[in-house]
Design an enzyme around this catalytic site. Sequence first.
Site, mmCIF file in Angstrom:
data_model
loop_
_atom_site.group_PDB
_atom_site.id
_atom_site.type_symbol
_atom_site.label_atom_id
_atom_site.label_comp_id
_atom_site.label_asym_id
_atom_site.label_seq_id
_atom_site.Cartn_x
_atom_site.Cartn_y
_atom_site.Cartn_z
ATOM 1 N N GLU A 1 -22.884 -1.119 -30.307
ATOM 2 C CA GLU A 1 -21.659 -0.562 -30.872
ATOM 3 C C GLU A 1 -20.625 -0.386 -29.762
ATOM 4 O O GLU A 1 -20.647 0.630 -29.047
ATOM 5 C CB GLU A 1 -21.951 0.804 -31.513
ATOM 6 C CG GLU A 1 -22.917 0.751 -32.664
ATOM 7 C CD GLU A 1 -22.681 1.894 -33.645
ATOM 8 O OE1 GLU A 1 -22.557 1.619 -34.832
ATOM 9 O OE2 GLU A 1 -22.588 3.059 -33.218
ATOM 10 N N GLU B 1 -21.036 8.741 -29.971
ATOM 11 C CA GLU B 1 -20.449 10.078 -30.169
ATOM 12 C C GLU B 1 -21.377 11.156 -29.610
ATOM 13 O O GLU B 1 -20.923 12.161 -29.065
ATOM 14 C CB GLU B 1 -20.156 10.291 -31.668
ATOM 15 C CG GLU B 1 -18.948 9.462 -32.104
ATOM 16 C CD GLU B 1 -19.012 8.936 -33.525
ATOM 17 O OE1 GLU B 1 -19.769 9.470 -34.346
ATOM 18 O OE2 GLU B 1 -18.282 7.954 -33.805
ATOM 19 N N LYS C 1 -22.051 9.984 -40.514
ATOM 20 C CA LYS C 1 -21.533 10.951 -39.526
ATOM 21 C C LYS C 1 -21.355 12.321 -40.205
ATOM 22 O O LYS C 1 -22.128 12.647 -41.100
ATOM 23 C CB LYS C 1 -20.237 10.417 -38.895
ATOM 24 C CG LYS C 1 -20.438 8.986 -38.358
ATOM 25 C CD LYS C 1 -19.309 8.480 -37.515
ATOM 26 C CE LYS C 1 -19.624 7.055 -37.070
ATOM 27 N NZ LYS C 1 -18.624 6.501 -36.170
ATOM 28 N N HIS D 1 -26.173 7.567 -30.310
ATOM 29 C CA HIS D 1 -24.862 7.083 -30.775
ATOM 30 C C HIS D 1 -23.811 7.452 -29.728
ATOM 31 O O HIS D 1 -23.915 8.499 -29.073
ATOM 32 C CB HIS D 1 -24.527 7.721 -32.129
ATOM 33 C CG HIS D 1 -23.334 7.093 -32.774
ATOM 34 N ND1 HIS D 1 -22.050 7.434 -32.415
ATOM 35 C CD2 HIS D 1 -23.221 6.134 -33.708
ATOM 36 C CE1 HIS D 1 -21.203 6.701 -33.119
ATOM 37 N NE2 HIS D 1 -21.887 5.904 -33.918
ATOM 38 N N GLY E 1 -14.460 3.118 -35.517
ATOM 39 C CA GLY E 1 -13.451 3.903 -36.221
ATOM 40 C C GLY E 1 -12.023 3.502 -35.900
ATOM 41 O O GLY E 1 -11.077 4.222 -36.230
ATOM 42 N N SER F 1 -16.386 -0.865 -36.948
ATOM 43 C CA SER F 1 -15.407 -1.360 -37.930
ATOM 44 C C SER F 1 -15.927 -2.531 -38.775
ATOM 45 O O SER F 1 -15.175 -3.445 -39.091
ATOM 46 C CB SER F 1 -14.089 -1.727 -37.246
ATOM 47 O OG SER F 1 -13.512 -0.567 -36.649
ATOM 48 N N ASN G 1 -24.066 4.960 -41.463
ATOM 49 C CA ASN G 1 -24.041 6.209 -40.690
ATOM 50 C C ASN G 1 -22.872 7.031 -41.212
ATOM 51 O O ASN G 1 -21.714 6.751 -40.897
ATOM 52 C CB ASN G 1 -23.862 5.876 -39.198
ATOM 53 C CG ASN G 1 -23.679 7.122 -38.352
ATOM 54 O OD1 ASN G 1 -23.855 8.243 -38.832
ATOM 55 N ND2 ASN G 1 -23.305 6.935 -37.094
HETATM 56 P P1 13P Z 1 -17.067 2.557 -38.037
HETATM 57 O O1 13P Z 1 -17.770 1.556 -38.946
HETATM 58 O O2 13P Z 1 -16.355 3.629 -38.777
HETATM 59 O O3 13P Z 1 -16.253 1.861 -37.005
HETATM 60 O O4 13P Z 1 -18.248 3.319 -37.241
HETATM 61 C C1 13P Z 1 -19.235 2.588 -36.612
HETATM 62 C C2 13P Z 1 -20.299 3.515 -36.165
HETATM 63 O O5 13P Z 1 -20.099 4.303 -35.278
HETATM 64 C C3 13P Z 1 -21.589 3.443 -36.863
HETATM 65 O O6 13P Z 1 -22.562 4.175 -36.198
#
Ligand code: 13P
Length: 255
Positions: free
Chosen positions: A167, A97, A11, A95, A173, A213, A9
């Site tokens: 997640e 976010e 983003k 997601h 992140g 992560s 992903n």
């Molecule tokens: P990270 O791998 O950067 O922690 O992000 C995970 C994520 O949100 C994947 O959709």
Amino acid sequence: MRRLLIAGNWKMNLDRGHSLALVQGLVESLRSISNVDIAVCPPAVYLGELGKALHGSNIGLGAQNAYSKPDGAYTGEISCAMVKDVGCRYVILGHSERRAIFGETDQMVNEKLHAVLAAGITPIVCVGETLQEREAGKTQQVVRSQSIGSLKGLSHDQMLKTVLAYEPVWAIGTGKTATPAQAEEVHEDIRTLLESQFSKETAQKVILLYGGSVKADNALELLSEPNIDGALVGGASLKQDSFEGIVRAASSVNK
Ligand code: 13P
């Protein structure tokens, strides 16, 4: 046996040149991997061009979002037919976010999920608790409630075509990965929930990804857990060597 899926992903990262270079690099370096499903989910404006670059490769294309309505006056939105048209095989939905920053609710995710399935695309539906919820002992309650709300009205057949991604928000992140045992505990509970909502047979076949992560050096231990069937990778999917390392770790898992 469930086939592992590693999805990147991206983003809102990478410009056009870097996107194309990354995809071209991955097509070359992952060419020989045949026992893992692989996908990249770039920003929507690059989907068409990257779809062409991925054509004929073993890497699938995914969108990070799509809208539930088929067409009409929805400024800024993209339909499921549109993402399919440019070659997407996957769409990420719900997601954290999108839920936290853009106010997506379980009901909105559920409407999108039905539209994505109707378009013949594989949805990757995300669920996960915040740190506050985990510390309050509410992980199971939150994950179950998001799962039930997001998956409402699915037939057995539609559930089999749906991928779920656990997640934990606190692991996204932050560099703070859930331990394999923490992740496995939630995955096992999601499978138990699916068993009660659908059937044991259906629950055993659904692909459950972990995200938060995931890196090349922690992927193997996470993916070795019995109920973790792949990863949704953020930061580490933006560089060829780290994403390749995760895919190779998945390819080496024997379970
Ligand atoms: P990270 O791998 O950067 O922690 O992000 C995970 C994520 O949100 C994947 O959709």
